[in-house]
Write a protein that holds these residues in place. Structure first.
Motif, PDB file in Angstrom:
ATOM      1  N   GLN A   1       0.858  -1.171   0.000  1.00  0.00           N
ATOM      2  CA  GLN A   1       0.000   0.000   0.000  1.00  0.00           C
ATOM      3  C   GLN A   1       0.900   1.228   0.000  1.00  0.00           C
ATOM      4  O   GLN A   1       1.759   1.368   0.858  1.00  0.00           O
ATOM      5  CB  GLN A   1      -0.903   0.002   1.231  1.00  0.00           C
ATOM      6  CG  GLN A   1      -1.938   1.094   1.200  1.00  0.00           C
ATOM      7  CD  GLN A   1      -2.880   0.998   2.372  1.00  0.00           C
ATOM      8  OE1 GLN A   1      -2.635   0.293   3.318  1.00  0.00           O
ATOM      9  NE2 GLN A   1      -3.964   1.724   2.297  1.00  0.00           N
ATOM     10  N   VAL A   2       0.693   2.107  -0.993  1.00  0.00           N
ATOM     11  CA  VAL A   2       1.559   3.272  -1.101  1.00  0.00           C
ATOM     12  C   VAL A   2       1.116   4.399  -0.192  1.00  0.00           C
ATOM     13  O   VAL A   2       1.822   5.357  -0.020  1.00  0.00           O
ATOM     14  CB  VAL A   2       1.642   3.785  -2.557  1.00  0.00           C
ATOM     15  CG1 VAL A   2       2.329   2.772  -3.438  1.00  0.00           C
ATOM     16  CG2 VAL A   2       0.282   4.136  -3.087  1.00  0.00           C
ATOM     17  N   CYS A   3      -0.030   4.271   0.397  1.00  0.00           N
ATOM     18  CA  CYS A   3      -0.549   5.317   1.269  1.00  0.00           C
ATOM     19  C   CYS A   3      -0.474   4.862   2.718  1.00  0.00           C
ATOM     20  O   CYS A   3      -0.686   3.689   3.003  1.00  0.00           O
ATOM     21  CB  CYS A   3      -1.990   5.627   0.921  1.00  0.00           C
ATOM     22  SG  CYS A   3      -2.199   6.108  -0.787  1.00  0.00           S
ATOM     23  N   PRO A   4      -0.198   5.771   3.618  1.00  0.00           N
ATOM     24  CA  PRO A   4      -0.191   5.390   5.024  1.00  0.00           C
ATOM     25  C   PRO A   4      -1.603   5.018   5.461  1.00  0.00           C
ATOM     26  O   PRO A   4      -2.578   5.580   4.955  1.00  0.00           O
ATOM     27  CB  PRO A   4       0.303   6.647   5.742  1.00  0.00           C
ATOM     28  CG  PRO A   4       0.031   7.759   4.798  1.00  0.00           C
ATOM     29  CD  PRO A   4       0.095   7.173   3.418  1.00  0.00           C
ATOM     30  N   PRO A   5      -1.746   4.067   6.394  1.00  0.00           N
ATOM     31  CA  PRO A   5      -3.077   3.657   6.831  1.00  0.00           C
ATOM     32  C   PRO A   5      -3.885   4.795   7.434  1.00  0.00           C
ATOM     33  O   PRO A   5      -5.084   4.843   7.307  1.00  0.00           O
ATOM     34  CB  PRO A   5      -2.815   2.573   7.862  1.00  0.00           C
ATOM     35  CG  PRO A   5      -1.357   2.354   7.901  1.00  0.00           C
ATOM     36  CD  PRO A   5      -0.687   3.339   7.009  1.00  0.00           C
ATOM     37  N   SER A   6      -3.219   5.733   8.090  1.00  0.00           N
ATOM     38  CA  SER A   6      -3.941   6.880   8.641  1.00  0.00           C
ATOM     39  C   SER A   6      -3.183   8.143   8.288  1.00  0.00           C
ATOM     40  O   SER A   6      -2.034   8.313   8.652  1.00  0.00           O
ATOM     41  CB  SER A   6      -4.081   6.751  10.157  1.00  0.00           C
ATOM     42  OG  SER A   6      -2.812   6.719  10.750  1.00  0.00           O
ATOM     43  N   ALA A   7      -3.819   8.997   7.552  1.00  0.00           N
ATOM     44  CA  ALA A   7      -3.180  10.259   7.161  1.00  0.00           C
ATOM     45  C   ALA A   7      -3.467  11.310   8.223  1.00  0.00           C
ATOM     46  O   ALA A   7      -4.442  11.223   8.957  1.00  0.00           O
ATOM     47  CB  ALA A   7      -3.709  10.704   5.810  1.00  0.00           C
ATOM     48  N   ASP A   8      -2.610  12.322   8.278  1.00  0.00           N
ATOM     49  CA  ASP A   8      -2.811  13.393   9.256  1.00  0.00           C
ATOM     50  C   ASP A   8      -4.095  14.156   8.976  1.00  0.00           C
ATOM     51  O   ASP A   8      -4.855  14.468   9.870  1.00  0.00           O
ATOM     52  CB  ASP A   8      -1.623  14.359   9.236  1.00  0.00           C
ATOM     53  CG  ASP A   8      -0.347  13.693   9.745  1.00  0.00           C
ATOM     54  OD1 ASP A   8      -0.457  12.697  10.493  1.00  0.00           O
ATOM     55  OD2 ASP A   8       0.738  14.166   9.376  1.00  0.00           O
ATOM     56  N   ALA A   9      -4.323  14.472   7.714  1.00  0.00           N
ATOM     57  CA  ALA A   9      -5.541  15.203   7.351  1.00  0.00           C
ATOM     58  C   ALA A   9      -6.372  14.313   6.426  1.00  0.00           C
ATOM     59  O   ALA A   9      -5.832  13.687   5.523  1.00  0.00           O
ATOM     60  CB  ALA A   9      -5.175  16.503   6.636  1.00  0.00           C
ATOM     61  N   PRO A  10      -7.689  14.229   6.648  1.00  0.00           N
ATOM     62  CA  PRO A  10      -8.510  13.411   5.764  1.00  0.00           C
ATOM     63  C   PRO A  10      -8.487  13.965   4.342  1.00  0.00           C
ATOM     64  O   PRO A  10      -8.426  15.170   4.135  1.00  0.00           O
ATOM     65  CB  PRO A  10      -9.912  13.496   6.374  1.00  0.00           C
ATOM     66  CG  PRO A  10      -9.883  14.621   7.340  1.00  0.00           C
ATOM     67  CD  PRO A  10      -8.452  14.899   7.679  1.00  0.00           C
ATOM     68  N   GLN A  11      -8.491  13.067   3.367  1.00  0.00           N
ATOM     69  CA  GLN A  11      -8.437  13.480   1.975  1.00  0.00           C
ATOM     70  C   GLN A  11      -9.740  13.095   1.282  1.00  0.00           C
ATOM     71  O   GLN A  11     -10.318  12.049   1.558  1.00  0.00           O
ATOM     72  CB  GLN A  11      -7.270  12.814   1.265  1.00  0.00           C
ATOM     73  CG  GLN A  11      -5.933  13.201   1.846  1.00  0.00           C
ATOM     74  CD  GLN A  11      -4.788  12.451   1.181  1.00  0.00           C
ATOM     75  OE1 GLN A  11      -4.989  11.433   0.546  1.00  0.00           O
ATOM     76  NE2 GLN A  11      -3.598  12.979   1.333  1.00  0.00           N
ATOM     77  N   ALA A  12     -10.175  13.962   0.380  1.00  0.00           N
ATOM     78  CA  ALA A  12     -11.390  13.674  -0.372  1.00  0.00           C
ATOM     79  C   ALA A  12     -11.136  12.505  -1.305  1.00  0.00           C
ATOM     80  O   ALA A  12     -10.025  12.307  -1.783  1.00  0.00           O
ATOM     81  CB  ALA A  12     -11.815  14.905  -1.163  1.00  0.00           C
ATOM     82  N   SER A  13     -12.177  11.729  -1.544  1.00  0.00           N
ATOM     83  CA  SER A  13     -12.034  10.619  -2.484  1.00  0.00           C
ATOM     84  C   SER A  13     -12.866  10.906  -3.726  1.00  0.00           C
ATOM     85  O   SER A  13     -13.855  11.623  -3.675  1.00  0.00           O
ATOM     86  CB  SER A  13     -12.460   9.307  -1.839  1.00  0.00           C
ATOM     87  OG  SER A  13     -13.825   9.346  -1.527  1.00  0.00           O
ATOM     88  N   VAL A  14     -12.419  10.361  -4.836  1.00  0.00           N
ATOM     89  CA  VAL A  14     -13.112  10.512  -6.112  1.00  0.00           C
ATOM     90  C   VAL A  14     -13.481   9.110  -6.585  1.00  0.00           C
ATOM     91  O   VAL A  14     -12.617   8.230  -6.657  1.00  0.00           O
ATOM     92  CB  VAL A  14     -12.212  11.205  -7.161  1.00  0.00           C
ATOM     93  CG1 VAL A  14     -12.925  11.312  -8.489  1.00  0.00           C
ATOM     94  CG2 VAL A  14     -11.761  12.566  -6.662  1.00  0.00           C
ATOM     95  N   ARG A  15     -14.729   8.924  -6.902  1.00  0.00           N
ATOM     96  CA  ARG A  15     -15.202   7.638  -7.404  1.00  0.00           C
ATOM     97  C   ARG A  15     -15.188   7.698  -8.923  1.00  0.00           C
ATOM     98  O   ARG A  15     -15.794   8.574  -9.526  1.00  0.00           O
ATOM     99  CB  ARG A  15     -16.611   7.388  -6.858  1.00  0.00           C
ATOM    100  CG  ARG A  15     -17.164   6.038  -7.159  1.00  0.00           C
ATOM    101  CD  ARG A  15     -18.466   5.850  -6.431  1.00  0.00           C
ATOM    102  NE  ARG A  15     -19.220   4.771  -6.999  1.00  0.00           N
ATOM    103  CZ  ARG A  15     -19.898   3.894  -6.305  1.00  0.00           C
ATOM    104  NH1 ARG A  15     -19.922   3.991  -4.985  1.00  0.00           N
ATOM    105  NH2 ARG A  15     -20.553   2.939  -6.895  1.00  0.00           N
ATOM    106  N   MET A  16     -14.444   6.750  -9.534  1.00  0.00           N
ATOM    107  CA  MET A  16     -14.282   6.753 -10.990  1.00  0.00           C
ATOM    108  C   MET A  16     -14.704   5.410 -11.582  1.00  0.00           C
ATOM    109  O   MET A  16     -14.461   4.364 -10.995  1.00  0.00           O
ATOM    110  CB  MET A  16     -12.819   6.993 -11.370  1.00  0.00           C
ATOM    111  CG  MET A  16     -12.247   8.324 -10.962  1.00  0.00           C
ATOM    112  SD  MET A  16     -12.852   9.709 -11.915  1.00  0.00           S
ATOM    113  CE  MET A  16     -11.933   9.533 -13.422  1.00  0.00           C
ATOM    114  N   MET A  17     -15.319   5.489 -12.762  1.00  0.00           N
ATOM    115  CA  MET A  17     -15.607   4.301 -13.550  1.00  0.00           C
ATOM    116  C   MET A  17     -14.505   4.210 -14.593  1.00  0.00           C
ATOM    117  O   MET A  17     -14.307   5.138 -15.378  1.00  0.00           O
ATOM    118  CB  MET A  17     -16.978   4.404 -14.203  1.00  0.00           C
ATOM    119  CG  MET A  17     -18.098   4.420 -13.182  1.00  0.00           C
ATOM    120  SD  MET A  17     -19.756   4.297 -13.879  1.00  0.00           S
ATOM    121  CE  MET A  17     -19.790   5.619 -15.054  1.00  0.00           C
ATOM    122  N   VAL A  18     -13.783   3.099 -14.576  1.00  0.00           N
ATOM    123  CA  VAL A  18     -12.646   2.914 -15.471  1.00  0.00           C
ATOM    124  C   VAL A  18     -12.995   1.834 -16.490  1.00  0.00           C
ATOM    125  O   VAL A  18     -13.361   0.716 -16.124  1.00  0.00           O
ATOM    126  CB  VAL A  18     -11.372   2.528 -14.692  1.00  0.00           C
ATOM    127  CG1 VAL A  18     -10.198   2.315 -15.633  1.00  0.00           C
ATOM    128  CG2 VAL A  18     -11.041   3.604 -13.659  1.00  0.00           C
TER     129      VAL A  18
END
Length: 122
Positions: free
Chosen positions: A31-48
């Protein structure tokens, strides 16, 4: 022809077997992202949409999507063998994400899922 002593041969055989078997072991994608980030990040839902039938939740597909999307990715669902829905976090806005994903030759198109608005986790 000179034969190797039985001890050397058995050690050599064991080493060869370990080497061959280690090539067969598959590791889980990192996983390239830390399990818990300092600030919450918005997510984008995409159809690929992929050019060919693709296992949307395959580790190598997820790695490529993370690489090209430049953020965390989660497989949400499969609509068809070539169309899958993903959630991307930390990947920026939808237009930029779409351009980044289309840079991967396996992707035909990527469009935001308009039914669900981007949200910020609490």
């Amino acid at each position: 022809m000179k034969l190797l002593p039985s001890r050397a041969l058995s050690g050599w055989s064991l080493g060869l077997a370990v080497t061959v078997l280690s090539g067969c072991v598959q590791t889980l994608p990192q996983q390239v992202c830390p399990p818990s980030a300092d600030a919450p990040q918005a997510s984008v839902r995409m159809m690929v949409s992929f050019r060919q039938a693709t296992a949307g939740d395959a580790p190598d597909v997820l790695r490529q999507l993370q690489h090209h999307g430049k953020g965390c990715v989660s497989h949400l669902s499969s609509v068809s063998p070539t169309l899958h829905v993903y959630s991307f976090s930390g990947a920026g806005d939808a237009p930029t994400l779409r351009l980044n994903l289309r840079a991967w030759s396996a992707v035909l198109d990527a469009v935001p899922d308009e039914r669900v608005k981007a949200h910020t986790p609490r």
